[in-house]
Design a protein around this motif. Structure first.
Motif, PDB file in Angstrom:
ATOM      1  N   PRO A  88      31.278 -12.863 -24.522  1.00 19.27           N
ATOM      2  CA  PRO A  88      32.322 -13.270 -25.471  1.00 19.27           C
ATOM      3  C   PRO A  88      33.638 -13.687 -24.836  1.00 19.27           C
ATOM      4  O   PRO A  88      34.414 -14.422 -25.451  1.00 19.27           O
ATOM      5  CB  PRO A  88      32.501 -12.021 -26.351  1.00 19.27           C
ATOM      6  CG  PRO A  88      32.051 -10.886 -25.488  1.00 19.27           C
ATOM      7  CD  PRO A  88      30.934 -11.436 -24.657  1.00 19.27           C
ATOM      8  N   GLU A  89      33.910 -13.236 -23.629  1.00 20.51           N
ATOM      9  CA  GLU A  89      35.190 -13.538 -22.991  1.00 20.51           C
ATOM     10  C   GLU A  89      35.071 -13.308 -21.494  1.00 20.51           C
ATOM     11  O   GLU A  89      34.067 -12.787 -21.006  1.00 20.51           O
ATOM     12  CB  GLU A  89      36.292 -12.641 -23.559  1.00 20.51           C
ATOM     13  CG  GLU A  89      36.016 -11.155 -23.374  1.00 20.51           C
ATOM     14  CD  GLU A  89      37.076 -10.267 -24.015  1.00 20.51           C
ATOM     15  OE1 GLU A  89      38.115 -10.806 -24.434  1.00 20.51           O
ATOM     16  OE2 GLU A  89      36.868  -9.043 -24.091  1.00 20.51           O
ATOM     17  N   GLY A  90      36.101 -13.707 -20.779  1.00 23.56           N
ATOM     18  CA  GLY A  90      36.142 -13.421 -19.363  1.00 23.56           C
ATOM     19  C   GLY A  90      36.591 -11.990 -19.123  1.00 23.56           C
ATOM     20  O   GLY A  90      36.726 -11.192 -20.054  1.00 23.56           O
ATOM     21  N   GLN A  91      36.823 -11.650 -17.859  1.00 25.31           N
ATOM     22  CA  GLN A  91      37.280 -10.301 -17.542  1.00 25.31           C
ATOM     23  C   GLN A  91      38.289 -10.357 -16.413  1.00 25.31           C
ATOM     24  O   GLN A  91      38.365 -11.345 -15.664  1.00 25.31           O
ATOM     25  CB  GLN A  91      36.108  -9.393 -17.172  1.00 25.31           C
ATOM     26  CG  GLN A  91      35.413  -9.726 -15.865  1.00 25.31           C
ATOM     27  CD  GLN A  91      34.273  -8.775 -15.547  1.00 25.31           C
ATOM     28  OE1 GLN A  91      33.162  -9.205 -15.302  1.00 25.31           O
ATOM     29  NE2 GLN A  91      34.543  -7.473 -15.533  1.00 25.31           N
ATOM     30  N   ILE A  92      39.053  -9.269 -16.278  1.00 27.26           N
ATOM     31  CA  ILE A  92      40.056  -9.154 -15.220  1.00 27.26           C
ATOM     32  C   ILE A  92      39.704  -7.958 -14.347  1.00 27.26           C
ATOM     33  O   ILE A  92      39.529  -6.840 -14.845  1.00 27.26           O
ATOM     34  CB  ILE A  92      41.467  -8.984 -15.803  1.00 27.26           C
ATOM     35  CG1 ILE A  92      41.836 -10.212 -16.634  1.00 27.26           C
ATOM     36  CG2 ILE A  92      42.488  -8.791 -14.687  1.00 27.26           C
ATOM     37  CD1 ILE A  92      43.168 -10.085 -17.341  1.00 27.26           C
ATOM     38  N   LEU A  93      39.591  -8.198 -13.048  1.00 27.84           N
ATOM     39  CA  LEU A  93      39.271  -7.159 -12.085  1.00 27.84           C
ATOM     40  C   LEU A  93      40.497  -6.878 -11.212  1.00 27.84           C
ATOM     41  O   LEU A  93      41.308  -7.768 -10.951  1.00 27.84           O
ATOM     42  CB  LEU A  93      38.108  -7.588 -11.184  1.00 27.84           C
ATOM     43  CG  LEU A  93      36.811  -8.011 -11.866  1.00 27.84           C
ATOM     44  CD1 LEU A  93      35.794  -8.446 -10.825  1.00 27.84           C
ATOM     45  CD2 LEU A  93      36.263  -6.884 -12.713  1.00 27.84           C
ATOM     46  N   GLY A  94      40.591  -5.652 -10.734  1.00 27.04           N
ATOM     47  CA  GLY A  94      41.632  -5.281  -9.787  1.00 27.04           C
ATOM     48  C   GLY A  94      41.026  -4.909  -8.453  1.00 27.04           C
ATOM     49  O   GLY A  94      39.968  -4.273  -8.396  1.00 27.04           O
ATOM     50  N   SER A  95      41.665  -5.306  -7.366  1.00 25.49           N
ATOM     51  CA  SER A  95      41.180  -5.019  -6.009  1.00 25.49           C
ATOM     52  C   SER A  95      42.278  -4.327  -5.219  1.00 25.49           C
ATOM     53  O   SER A  95      43.462  -4.686  -5.338  1.00 25.49           O
ATOM     54  CB  SER A  95      40.771  -6.308  -5.290  1.00 25.49           C
ATOM     55  OG  SER A  95      39.763  -7.004  -5.994  1.00 25.49           O
ATOM     56  N   ILE A  96      41.903  -3.350  -4.387  1.00 28.53           N
ATOM     57  CA  ILE A  96      42.879  -2.624  -3.581  1.00 28.53           C
ATOM     58  C   ILE A  96      42.383  -2.498  -2.142  1.00 28.53           C
ATOM     59  O   ILE A  96      41.174  -2.495  -1.890  1.00 28.53           O
ATOM     60  CB  ILE A  96      43.190  -1.227  -4.143  1.00 28.53           C
ATOM     61  CG1 ILE A  96      41.913  -0.387  -4.233  1.00 28.53           C
ATOM     62  CG2 ILE A  96      43.869  -1.324  -5.498  1.00 28.53           C
ATOM     63  CD1 ILE A  96      42.187   1.058  -4.651  1.00 28.53           C
ATOM     64  N   ARG A  97      43.349  -2.380  -1.259  1.00 24.92           N
ATOM     65  CA  ARG A  97      43.035  -2.119   0.137  1.00 24.92           C
ATOM     66  C   ARG A  97      44.224  -1.426   0.781  1.00 24.92           C
ATOM     67  O   ARG A  97      45.382  -1.788   0.515  1.00 24.92           O
ATOM     68  CB  ARG A  97      42.742  -3.418   0.895  1.00 24.92           C
ATOM     69  CG  ARG A  97      42.314  -3.126   2.346  1.00 24.92           C
ATOM     70  CD  ARG A  97      42.193  -4.368   3.189  1.00 24.92           C
ATOM     71  NE  ARG A  97      41.681  -4.010   4.508  1.00 24.92           N
ATOM     72  CZ  ARG A  97      42.073  -4.579   5.642  1.00 24.92           C
ATOM     73  NH1 ARG A  97      42.980  -5.528   5.622  1.00 24.92           N
ATOM     74  NH2 ARG A  97      41.551  -4.204   6.790  1.00 24.92           N
ATOM     75  N   PHE A  98      43.956  -0.430   1.625  1.00 24.74           N
ATOM     76  CA  PHE A  98      44.989   0.262   2.400  1.00 24.74           C
ATOM     77  C   PHE A  98      44.662   0.113   3.878  1.00 24.74           C
ATOM     78  O   PHE A  98      43.494   0.150   4.286  1.00 24.74           O
ATOM     79  CB  PHE A  98      45.062   1.742   2.034  1.00 24.74           C
ATOM     80  CG  PHE A  98      45.421   1.979   0.585  1.00 24.74           C
ATOM     81  CD1 PHE A  98      46.737   1.894   0.163  1.00 24.74           C
ATOM     82  CD2 PHE A  98      44.440   2.263  -0.352  1.00 24.74           C
ATOM     83  CE1 PHE A  98      47.074   2.119  -1.170  1.00 24.74           C
ATOM     84  CE2 PHE A  98      44.755   2.485  -1.690  1.00 24.74           C
ATOM     85  CZ  PHE A  98      46.086   2.400  -2.088  1.00 24.74           C
ATOM     86  N   ARG A  99      45.705  -0.052   4.697  1.00 24.12           N
ATOM     87  CA  ARG A  99      45.521  -0.202   6.142  1.00 24.12           C
ATOM     88  C   ARG A  99      46.505   0.720   6.836  1.00 24.12           C
ATOM     89  O   ARG A  99      47.654   0.886   6.419  1.00 24.12           O
ATOM     90  CB  ARG A  99      45.781  -1.644   6.580  1.00 24.12           C
ATOM     91  CG  ARG A  99      44.851  -2.653   5.936  1.00 24.12           C
ATOM     92  CD  ARG A  99      45.386  -4.079   6.083  1.00 24.12           C
ATOM     93  NE  ARG A  99      45.466  -4.493   7.463  1.00 24.12           N
ATOM     94  CZ  ARG A  99      46.018  -5.639   7.848  1.00 24.12           C
ATOM     95  NH1 ARG A  99      46.583  -6.433   6.950  1.00 24.12           N
ATOM     96  NH2 ARG A  99      46.035  -5.977   9.121  1.00 24.12           N
ATOM     97  N   MET A 100      46.037   1.294   7.957  1.00 16.49           N
ATOM     98  CA  MET A 100      46.908   2.136   8.770  1.00 16.49           C
ATOM     99  C   MET A 100      46.617   1.844  10.232  1.00 16.49           C
ATOM    100  O   MET A 100      45.462   1.853  10.661  1.00 16.49           O
ATOM    101  CB  MET A 100      46.684   3.620   8.472  1.00 16.49           C
ATOM    102  CG  MET A 100      47.613   4.547   9.241  1.00 16.49           C
ATOM    103  SD  MET A 100      47.497   6.253   8.698  1.00 16.49           S
ATOM    104  CE  MET A 100      48.205   6.153   7.058  1.00 16.49           C
ATOM    105  N   ASN A 101      47.647   1.549  10.989  1.00 19.29           N
ATOM    106  CA  ASN A 101      47.524   1.253  12.415  1.00 19.29           C
ATOM    107  C   ASN A 101      47.969   2.459  13.224  1.00 19.29           C
ATOM    108  O   ASN A 101      48.985   3.086  12.909  1.00 19.29           O
ATOM    109  CB  ASN A 101      48.369   0.041  12.796  1.00 19.29           C
ATOM    110  CG  ASN A 101      47.921  -1.208  12.074  1.00 19.29           C
ATOM    111  OD1 ASN A 101      46.730  -1.424  11.884  1.00 19.29           O
ATOM    112  ND2 ASN A 101      48.864  -2.051  11.673  1.00 19.29           N
ATOM    113  N   PHE A 102      47.194   2.763  14.259  1.00 21.97           N
ATOM    114  CA  PHE A 102      47.516   3.916  15.108  1.00 21.97           C
ATOM    115  C   PHE A 102      47.987   3.439  16.475  1.00 21.97           C
ATOM    116  O   PHE A 102      47.636   2.360  16.930  1.00 21.97           O
ATOM    117  CB  PHE A 102      46.287   4.799  15.277  1.00 21.97           C
ATOM    118  CG  PHE A 102      45.832   5.431  13.979  1.00 21.97           C
ATOM    119  CD1 PHE A 102      46.416   6.582  13.514  1.00 21.97           C
ATOM    120  CD2 PHE A 102      44.836   4.820  13.234  1.00 21.97           C
ATOM    121  CE1 PHE A 102      46.008   7.168  12.329  1.00 21.97           C
ATOM    122  CE2 PHE A 102      44.409   5.397  12.031  1.00 21.97           C
ATOM    123  CZ  PHE A 102      44.998   6.563  11.586  1.00 21.97           C
TER     124      PHE A 102
END
Length: 301
Positions: A287-301
Motif C-alpha cells: 500500500p505504501e513505501g517505508q522508511i528505514l533507519g541505519s546506524i553505525r558507531f566507530r572507535m579508533n584506538f
C-alpha cells in the motif's frame, strides 16, 4: 549453468591474490545496522538487516588500486523481510524471508571509474535460524512475537553476482558520484543513481554500499576534520525478478526508487552515523513505501 558460473566467479574472488605476492593484511572493517524501528517505527517488509565487511589487501594508500583482486571485501549479511503484519498479514502479501548471505567482492579503479565486482550466495528459510532469532528478540523485548514463521520461504541457497561503476567528481566543496549497478541471482535488476556528500568529509576512505538501503558506509578509514558530514542519495532500479518474491506469490513491482539522507559526526577517536532511507513499494499490492533507519558507531584506538 547459472549456478556453476556464479560458483566459478566466487571461487576466483576467494582465491585471488596480488600478482606481486605481497603479504595480505586486514585493512579495515565496515558495518551497518538497519531497522525500520529507527525509521517509520513499523516491523514490516524490509524490516531489518546487518552488514559486516572485512577488507583485506597488501596495503591502502588512500585510493583504489588499478588492478582487481588487490583489495578484497568479504561481507557477511543477514536480513529480515516480512509481510505487512507479523501476526495477521494481508491477503495477498509477501511471505516472510530470513536470509544469511556471504559476498566476496573486489574494489579497484578502471578508466576513472570506481569499480566493484562480486559474487556470493544467500541462504533463506527456517534453516538459517533468522526467524527463530527474530522471535527470541521480540520475546526478550516484550514485543509482539511473529506467528507467521510457518509460512516463510523454504530452505534454499541462492547464488548471486553484483557489479557497480561510479564516477567521483568534485563541485566546489561537494562530492558528487553518479553510479550504475547491476545485480543478478537473488534479485535481477539494473540501477542508476547519484550520491552527494559535503561538510567535514572523510577523504582517502574506501566506501561500501549497503544492499537494501543503498547507504554508503566506510570499509577502510580515511582522514576527516572533526565535525559533521552529510550524505544524500537517490536511485532508480528496473527489476525483472526477485527470489524473495517467487512465482506463485505477489508480483514484484517493475520499478523501485530509493531516497536517502545521512549525517555523520567525526571526533578524534569516536564517530557515529545515522541515516534514513525511503523505499518505494517492492510488490504489487504493497500500500505504501517505508522508511528505514541505519546506524553505525566507530572507535579508533
Amino acid at each position: 549453468m547459472w549456478k556453476a558460473l556464479v560458483a566459478a566467479v566466487l571461487a576466483a574472488l576467494l582465491l585471488a591474490s596480488p600478482s606481486d605476492a605481497q603479504e595480505r593484511r586486514t585493512l579495515g572493517f565496515g558495518r551497518l545496522f538497519t531497522n525500520d524501528h529507527f525509521g517509520d517505527g513499523n516491523d514490516r517488509w524490509r524490516s531489518a538487516s546487518y552488514a559486516l565487511s572485512l577488507l583485506r589487501g597488501p596495503a591502502w594508500n588512500g585510493s583504489l588500486p588499478d588492478r582487481p583482486f588487490e583489495v578484497m571485501e568479504y561481507r557477511i549479511g543477514t536480513a529480515i523481510i516480512a509481510p505487512t503484519s507479523l501476526r495477521t498479514p494481508a491477503d495477498p502479501d509477501r511471505r516472510y524471508a530470513g536470509t544469511l548471505s556471504f559476498l566476496a567482492q573486489t574494489h579497484f579503479r578502471s578508466g576513472g571509474f570506481e569499480t566493484s565486482l562480486g559474487a556470493g550466495v544467500a541462504a533463506v528459510g527456517p534453516g538459517t535460524g533468522v526467524g527463530e532469532m527474530h522471535r527470541l528478540l521480540h520475546r526478550m523485548l516484550s514485543a509482539p512475537r511473529p506467528t507467521i514463521l510457518g509460512d516463510q520461504l523454504g530452505n534454499a541457497l541462492v547464488p548471486f553476482v553484483t557489479a557497480e561503476l561510479g564516477r567521483p567528481m568534485e563541485i566546489g566543496r561537494v562530492g558528487l558520484r553518479p553510479f550504475v549497478e547491476a545485480r543478478a541471482g537473488d534479485e535481477d535488476l539494473l540501477r542508476v543513481g547519484l550520491d552527494l556528500d559535503f561538510g567535514a568529509r572523510e577523504t582517502g576512505a574506501l566506501w561500501l554500499r549497503d544492499d537494501g538501503t543503498g547507504q554508503r558506509y566506510v570499509g577502510i578509514s580515511g582522514t576527516s576534520a572533526r565535525g559533521f558530514s552529510f550524505q544524500l542519495g537517490a536511485d532508480l532500479a528496473r527489476v525483472w525478478g526477485s527470489a524473495w518474491l517467487p512465482d506463485g506469490g505477489v508480483e514484484a513491482e517493475p520499478w523501485r526508487q530509493r531516497l536517502r539522507a545521512g549525517v555523520a559526526w567525526h571526533g578524534s577517536r569516536f564517530g557515529a552515523f545515522y541515516g534514513v532511507t525511503w523505499l518505494s513499494p517492492e510488490f504489487a499490492g504493497q500500500p505504501e513505501g517505508q522508511i528505514l533507519g541505519s546506524i553505525r558507531f566507530r572507535m579508533n584506538f
